[in-house]
Enzyme design. Structure first.
Site, PDB file in Angstrom:
ATOM      1  N   GLU A  60       0.812  -1.219   0.000  1.00  0.00           N
ATOM      2  CA  GLU A  60       0.000   0.000   0.000  1.00  0.00           C
ATOM      3  C   GLU A  60       0.843   1.264   0.000  1.00  0.00           C
ATOM      4  O   GLU A  60       0.504   2.249  -0.662  1.00  0.00           O
ATOM      5  CB  GLU A  60      -0.954  -0.018   1.204  1.00  0.00           C
ATOM      6  CG  GLU A  60      -2.133  -0.974   1.069  1.00  0.00           C
ATOM      7  CD  GLU A  60      -1.735  -2.425   1.321  1.00  0.00           C
ATOM      8  OE1 GLU A  60      -2.535  -3.322   1.000  1.00  0.00           O
ATOM      9  OE2 GLU A  60      -0.620  -2.654   1.863  1.00  0.00           O
ATOM     10  N   HIS A 129     -11.004  -5.755   8.454  1.00  0.00           N
ATOM     11  CA  HIS A 129     -11.809  -5.600   7.240  1.00  0.00           C
ATOM     12  C   HIS A 129     -13.089  -4.789   7.456  1.00  0.00           C
ATOM     13  O   HIS A 129     -13.915  -4.722   6.557  1.00  0.00           O
ATOM     14  CB  HIS A 129     -12.203  -6.977   6.681  1.00  0.00           C
ATOM     15  CG  HIS A 129     -11.061  -7.741   6.087  1.00  0.00           C
ATOM     16  ND1 HIS A 129     -10.024  -8.216   6.837  1.00  0.00           N
ATOM     17  CD2 HIS A 129     -10.810  -8.121   4.809  1.00  0.00           C
ATOM     18  CE1 HIS A 129      -9.172  -8.871   6.057  1.00  0.00           C
ATOM     19  NE2 HIS A 129      -9.626  -8.815   4.820  1.00  0.00           N
TER      20      HIS A 129
END
Length: 323
Positions: A60, A129
């Protein structure tokens, strides 16, 4: 357009941006051949090629850092972070570089980077998540932070975000990916305008992203008891359209802020403080907040107890109306 799900509306928004500007790129983990974890980018690489829709390594920080470099060279990268909890390796790039370069260069450079982040809970996912981390980004000067609550806003707000010359954090409420609605022919509002989605007279429910639908359900339930609740969708978290919010609260005299993130130091704290300052002589009760608990996001089997639901919103409404 006919009725689209939110995920399809975002897909169509990306497609329009790619068609309209050859400098627009889509980047992220599995956004190409797979079409994204939620299939939001499905078909885009096939139609626009691997040079425009780019499958990146699982890194990322590298994804966002590369997007910053591309923006400096005139591109408009649209970055996808697969899940909210995966953004933290890129947090340094976002808050210390992306958010500050325009000011550091005294306005001489622009960074038109859009970072799409599926966020919030309600899908029964595993750890990392389902978080709601919007306050981190809204607290960072130099970032625009927006979140749609419906397919029409998802389409038009994405297009407006990509066309913006500033970096935009575009938060997608993944529990609403499958909600359907018609897409209008043109945007009804600017990117940072709040919207009264249900008029009322007795109390204002302020929400954004996933909790707008919850508040609309609460308003419908409260009507059976004779209470007319107004629901305002913030749509933008930085900047906030305080003028629309204050106008509503001055009219109703009461307000409840609802979000999935923990109440402690959350968006609701800033909204409550600002509205108390701006609407003090109009308020009949304190501005109340309903949100997640100050604890790590729980396992999926008990997330329903963590997330604000109809009963918790109505309980806050009853407390506010009791003053």
């Amino acid at each position: 357009m006919s009725k689209l799900t939110m995920s399809k509306a975002i897909n169509e928004g990306l497609r329009s941006c790619l068609e309209n500007d050859p400098k627009t790129l889509v980047m992220g983990e599995d956004v190409g051949k797979l079409g994204g974890v939620f299939r939001v980018t499905d078909g885009l690489q096939k139609d626009f090629g691997e040079d425009r829709v780019i499958d990146t390594p699982l890194a990322e920080s590298g994804i966002v850092g590369t997007a910053i470099g591309l923006a400096l060279r005139g591109y408009r990268p649209v970055v996808e972070i697969q899940f909210d909890g995966f953004v933290y390796p890129a947090f340094d790039q976002i808050v210390t570089q992306l958010a500050k370069m325009h000011a550091r260069a005294l306005g001489h450079i622009k960074l038109p980077v859009t970072i799409r982040i599926p966020y919030a809970g309600g899908i029964g996912a595993v750890e990392h998540h389902s978080e709601s981390h919007e306050a981190y980004f809204a607290h960072t000067a130099g970032l625009r932070v927006v979140t749609p609550s419906n397919p029409d806003d998802a389409y038009w707000m994405l297009r407006q975000s990509v066309e913006c010359d500033d970096p935009v954090i575009y938060l997608e409420p993944k529990a609403r990916y499958w909600d359907k609605a018609e897409i209008s022919q043109s945007p009804a509002l600017g990117l940072h305008d709040a919207k009264v989605v249900r008029p009322g007279t007795d109390l204002t429910l302020l929400a954004y992203g996933p909790t707008v639908k919850t508040c609309l359900e609460a308003a419908a339930a409260a009507e059976a008891d004779g209470h007319r609740l107004e629901v305002v969708d913030l749509r933008s978290l930085s900047p906030v359209d305080f003028a629309t919010l204050a106008e509503s609260v001055k009219r109703t005299g009461r307000a409840v802020v609802v979000h999935e993130a923990p109440v402690f130091m959350g968006m609701g704290a800033e909204l409550a403080a600002r509205l108390t300052e701006q609407c003090f002589y109009h308020l009949e009760a304190p501005v109340l907040r309903v949100g997640g608990y100050f604890a790590p996001y729980p396992p999926s089997r008990v997330e329903e107890q963590f997330l604000p639901d109809l009963d918790r919103v109505l309980d806050a409404v009853d407390r506010a109306l009791a003053f």
